[in-house]
Design a protein around this motif. Structure first.
Motif, PDB file in Angstrom:
ATOM      1  N   ARG A 244       0.448  -1.681   0.509  1.00 29.10           N
ATOM      2  CA  ARG A 244      -0.281  -0.448  -0.176  1.00 29.10           C
ATOM      3  C   ARG A 244       0.872   1.308   0.206  1.00 29.10           C
ATOM      4  O   ARG A 244       0.635   2.324  -0.417  1.00 29.10           O
ATOM      5  CB  ARG A 244      -1.084   0.033   1.198  1.00 29.10           C
ATOM      6  CG  ARG A 244      -1.911   1.111   2.134  1.00 29.10           C
ATOM      7  CD  ARG A 244      -2.768   0.944  -0.152  1.00 29.10           C
ATOM      8  NE  ARG A 244      -3.841   2.408   1.055  1.00 29.10           N
ATOM      9  CZ  ARG A 244      -5.084   2.689  -0.121  1.00 29.10           C
ATOM     10  NH1 ARG A 244      -5.160   1.948  -0.595  1.00 29.10           N
ATOM     11  NH2 ARG A 244      -5.849   4.082   0.077  1.00 29.10           N
ATOM     12  N   ILE A 245       1.815   1.561   0.590  1.00 29.56           N
ATOM     13  CA  ILE A 245       2.707   2.456   1.095  1.00 29.56           C
ATOM     14  C   ILE A 245       4.208   2.624  -0.056  1.00 29.56           C
ATOM     15  O   ILE A 245       4.848   3.710   0.320  1.00 29.56           O
ATOM     16  CB  ILE A 245       3.138   3.165   2.310  1.00 29.56           C
ATOM     17  CG1 ILE A 245       3.453   1.641   2.939  1.00 29.56           C
ATOM     18  CG2 ILE A 245       1.771   3.211   2.833  1.00 29.56           C
ATOM     19  CD1 ILE A 245       4.284   2.454   4.213  1.00 29.56           C
TER      20      ILE A 245
ATOM     21  N   ARG B 198       4.739   4.744  -2.779  1.00 30.34           N
ATOM     22  CA  ARG B 198       4.672   6.469  -2.623  1.00 30.34           C
ATOM     23  C   ARG B 198       5.865   6.845  -2.766  1.00 30.34           C
ATOM     24  O   ARG B 198       6.229   7.836  -2.061  1.00 30.34           O
ATOM     25  CB  ARG B 198       3.546   6.806  -1.878  1.00 30.34           C
ATOM     26  CG  ARG B 198       4.260   6.364  -0.538  1.00 30.34           C
ATOM     27  CD  ARG B 198       2.535   7.043   0.790  1.00 30.34           C
ATOM     28  NE  ARG B 198       1.191   6.636  -0.210  1.00 30.34           N
ATOM     29  CZ  ARG B 198       0.239   6.196   0.684  1.00 30.34           C
ATOM     30  NH1 ARG B 198      -0.287   7.007   1.628  1.00 30.34           N
ATOM     31  NH2 ARG B 198      -0.659   5.481   0.240  1.00 30.34           N
TER      32      ARG B 198
ATOM     33  N   LEU C 264       8.096   8.561   8.110  1.00 30.14           N
ATOM     34  CA  LEU C 264       6.963   7.485   7.645  1.00 30.14           C
ATOM     35  C   LEU C 264       5.776   8.514   6.956  1.00 30.14           C
ATOM     36  O   LEU C 264       5.171   8.893   6.375  1.00 30.14           O
ATOM     37  CB  LEU C 264       6.656   6.356   7.633  1.00 30.14           C
ATOM     38  CG  LEU C 264       7.917   5.026   7.934  1.00 30.14           C
ATOM     39  CD1 LEU C 264       7.993   4.659   8.994  1.00 30.14           C
ATOM     40  CD2 LEU C 264       7.829   4.508   6.540  1.00 30.14           C
TER      41      LEU C 264
ATOM     42  N   LYS D 137       4.418  11.491   4.365  1.00 30.65           N
ATOM     43  CA  LYS D 137       4.000  10.566   3.056  1.00 30.65           C
ATOM     44  C   LYS D 137       2.299   9.534   3.620  1.00 30.65           C
ATOM     45  O   LYS D 137       2.231   9.278   2.672  1.00 30.65           O
ATOM     46  CB  LYS D 137       5.056   9.859   2.632  1.00 30.65           C
ATOM     47  CG  LYS D 137       6.024  10.986   2.096  1.00 30.65           C
ATOM     48  CD  LYS D 137       6.938  10.387   0.876  1.00 30.65           C
ATOM     49  CE  LYS D 137       7.405  11.312   0.011  1.00 30.65           C
ATOM     50  NZ  LYS D 137       8.367  10.652  -0.918  1.00 30.65           N
ATOM     51  N   ILE D 138       2.227   9.195   4.479  1.00 30.08           N
ATOM     52  CA  ILE D 138       1.065   8.987   4.913  1.00 30.08           C
ATOM     53  C   ILE D 138       0.065   9.534   5.876  1.00 30.08           C
ATOM     54  O   ILE D 138       0.039   9.990   6.923  1.00 30.08           O
ATOM     55  CB  ILE D 138       1.504   7.666   6.112  1.00 30.08           C
ATOM     56  CG1 ILE D 138       2.059   6.583   5.546  1.00 30.08           C
ATOM     57  CG2 ILE D 138       0.471   6.919   6.243  1.00 30.08           C
ATOM     58  CD1 ILE D 138       3.344   5.764   6.421  1.00 30.08           C
TER      59      ILE D 138
ATOM     60  N   TRP E 182      -3.670   3.716   7.701  1.00 27.70           N
ATOM     61  CA  TRP E 182      -2.287   3.414   7.329  1.00 27.70           C
ATOM     62  C   TRP E 182      -1.354   3.567   8.050  1.00 27.70           C
ATOM     63  O   TRP E 182      -0.272   3.175   8.299  1.00 27.70           O
ATOM     64  CB  TRP E 182      -2.426   3.421   5.698  1.00 27.70           C
ATOM     65  CG  TRP E 182      -3.170   2.972   4.980  1.00 27.70           C
ATOM     66  CD1 TRP E 182      -4.125   3.440   4.358  1.00 27.70           C
ATOM     67  CD2 TRP E 182      -2.985   1.372   4.620  1.00 27.70           C
ATOM     68  NE1 TRP E 182      -5.066   2.282   3.997  1.00 27.70           N
ATOM     69  CE2 TRP E 182      -3.759   0.921   3.982  1.00 27.70           C
ATOM     70  CE3 TRP E 182      -2.251   0.573   5.119  1.00 27.70           C
ATOM     71  CZ2 TRP E 182      -4.802  -0.146   3.005  1.00 27.70           C
ATOM     72  CZ3 TRP E 182      -2.220  -1.106   5.188  1.00 27.70           C
ATOM     73  CH2 TRP E 182      -3.577  -1.112   4.014  1.00 27.70           C
ATOM     74  N   ARG E 183      -1.546   4.916   8.543  1.00 32.28           N
ATOM     75  CA  ARG E 183      -0.783   5.789   9.918  1.00 32.28           C
ATOM     76  C   ARG E 183      -0.652   5.063  11.243  1.00 32.28           C
ATOM     77  O   ARG E 183       0.360   4.580  12.134  1.00 32.28           O
ATOM     78  CB  ARG E 183      -1.285   7.416   9.853  1.00 32.28           C
ATOM     79  CG  ARG E 183      -0.700   8.267   9.105  1.00 32.28           C
ATOM     80  CD  ARG E 183      -1.804   9.535   9.323  1.00 32.28           C
ATOM     81  NE  ARG E 183      -0.914  10.114  10.690  1.00 32.28           N
ATOM     82  CZ  ARG E 183       0.304  10.548   9.843  1.00 32.28           C
ATOM     83  NH1 ARG E 183       0.337  11.195   8.745  1.00 32.28           N
ATOM     84  NH2 ARG E 183       0.722  11.314  11.533  1.00 32.28           N
TER      85      ARG E 183
ATOM     86  N   THR F  54       0.667   1.425  10.166  1.00 29.03           N
ATOM     87  CA  THR F  54       2.529   1.502  10.287  1.00 29.03           C
ATOM     88  C   THR F  54       3.320   2.066  11.565  1.00 29.03           C
ATOM     89  O   THR F  54       4.459   1.304  12.125  1.00 29.03           O
ATOM     90  CB  THR F  54       2.811   3.599   9.447  1.00 29.03           C
ATOM     91  OG1 THR F  54       2.648   3.032   8.138  1.00 29.03           O
ATOM     92  CG2 THR F  54       3.828   3.444   9.864  1.00 29.03           C
TER      93      THR F  54
END
Length: 336
Positions: free
Chosen positions: A52-53, A56, A119, A122-123, A128-129, A132
């Protein structure tokens, strides 16, 4: 499998996901290291997060960031460095120098607080944060099972053990997430070297990196800049015992290959270890290992002598090797 995936999905979507127990063990090749392996379900989460991340971040990486990126393995790195060497020396017709550096105790010294900021920059999505943060800040030492002889741990120096670090330092060697996070962490260094220092010829593979230049004085100035930048920005430092500055024509040892004038060889130590292992390992393992070493050696542009020496040992162990010394074949069993 379906019920396990559904259970994991429910935990993730409901906010109840907690990483499970890790396995810790020690490897001795090429040197003693402490390795941490996450549970299989946690590895699925690592891949989910990376898929997913990852893109990017990787879109902004320089082309000379290698390792753990599709299409940018050791062979890519060796060929790219060889191309840079040919460029700066104009096909070995002009002298030039290289600076090779290595970060001290890299994985166990990564500052997770600094990495989290990089990180999160960009999230933006809350889910997703949060995921992460769970994966990054999880401390495997809180719940793990050690596999193997406990005495093996004594082979790993204390300053290289994750177990000996503060909670905010270190990533476990062995997880996809750690490899990806390491590239995000050192992208800061890549961008500084390329755009801050202005290095035209630079390449990095994990924590090993090389700069090329016509002037050793320029490389010394770049080294001083990097030595000041790393602790100030990333809370990291170089390993002084592995910092090398010398003429390119003496050969650059990088990603398992040695780049010399007009040739790229497999590192001699690798081939010596390979020959020794092929001569001593059980018969059942020889065939697979033989093809692995032949495949590794033929990645170099100058490998005929190395492959000849490997072939002699392979044949002495009862297997055949093709005329081009590129592949081993199982010997036919004698029939009565």
């Amino acid at each position: 499998m379906e019920s396990n995936l559904r259970s994991l999905y429910d935990e993730l979507s409901g906010g109840g996901y907690i990483p499970g127990r890790s396995k810790c063990f020690v490897i001795t090749r090429p040197k003693p290291r402490e390795v941490w392996a996450a549970e299989f379900r946690d590895r699925i989460v690592h891949h989910l997060l990376y898929n997913r991340i990852g893109p990017r971040f990787e879109r902004s990486f320089i082309a000379d960031t290698c390792a753990c990126i599709k299409g940018r393995g050791t062979l890519y790195a060796a060929k790219r460095l060889e191309g840079k060497v040919r460029s700066i020396t104009q096909n070995w017709s002009r002298p030039a120098f290289y600076l090779k550096c290595d970060l001290a105790n890299f994985f166990v010294s990564i500052d997770k607080r600094v990495l989290r900021e990089l990180l999160f920059a960009k999230i933006s999505e809350p889910f997703w944060r949060a995921l992460t943060e769970i994966v990054l800040m999880h401390d495997p030492r809180e719940d793990f099972a050690y596999r193997g002889d406990p005495a093996m741990l004594n082979l790993v120096p204390p300053h290289k053990r994750l177990m000996e670090q503060p909670a905010h330092l270190g990533l476990p060697i062995g997880n996809l997430s750690s490899q990806f996070f390491a590239n995000v962490y050192l992208d800061v260094l890549d961008q500084h070297v390329k755009h801050g220092i202005g290095a035209r010829h630079y390449i990095r593979y994990v924590d090993d990196f090389v700069l090329l230049h016509e002037s050793p004085q320029w490389l010394n100035a770049a080294l001083s800049d990097i030595e000041a930048f790393l602790p100030a920005r990333l809370n990291a430092r170089l390993n002084p015992s592995k910092t090398i500055l010398q003429p390119i024509d003496r050969g650059i040892d990088f990603v398992g290959q040695v780049i010399r004038p007009w040739a790229r060889h497999t590192r001699p130590r690798t081939m010596n270890v390979g020959k020794q292992r092929l001569a001593q390992m059980p018969d059942s393992d020889v065939f697979a290992a033989a093809n692995s070493y032949l495949g590794l050696s033929r990645q170099a542009t100058s490998s005929h002598v190395a492959r000849v020496r490997l072939a002699k040992i392979i044949r002495s162990r009862g297997h055949a090797v093709d005329f081009g010394l590129t592949k081993a074949y199982r010997a036919r069993k004698k029939t009565i």
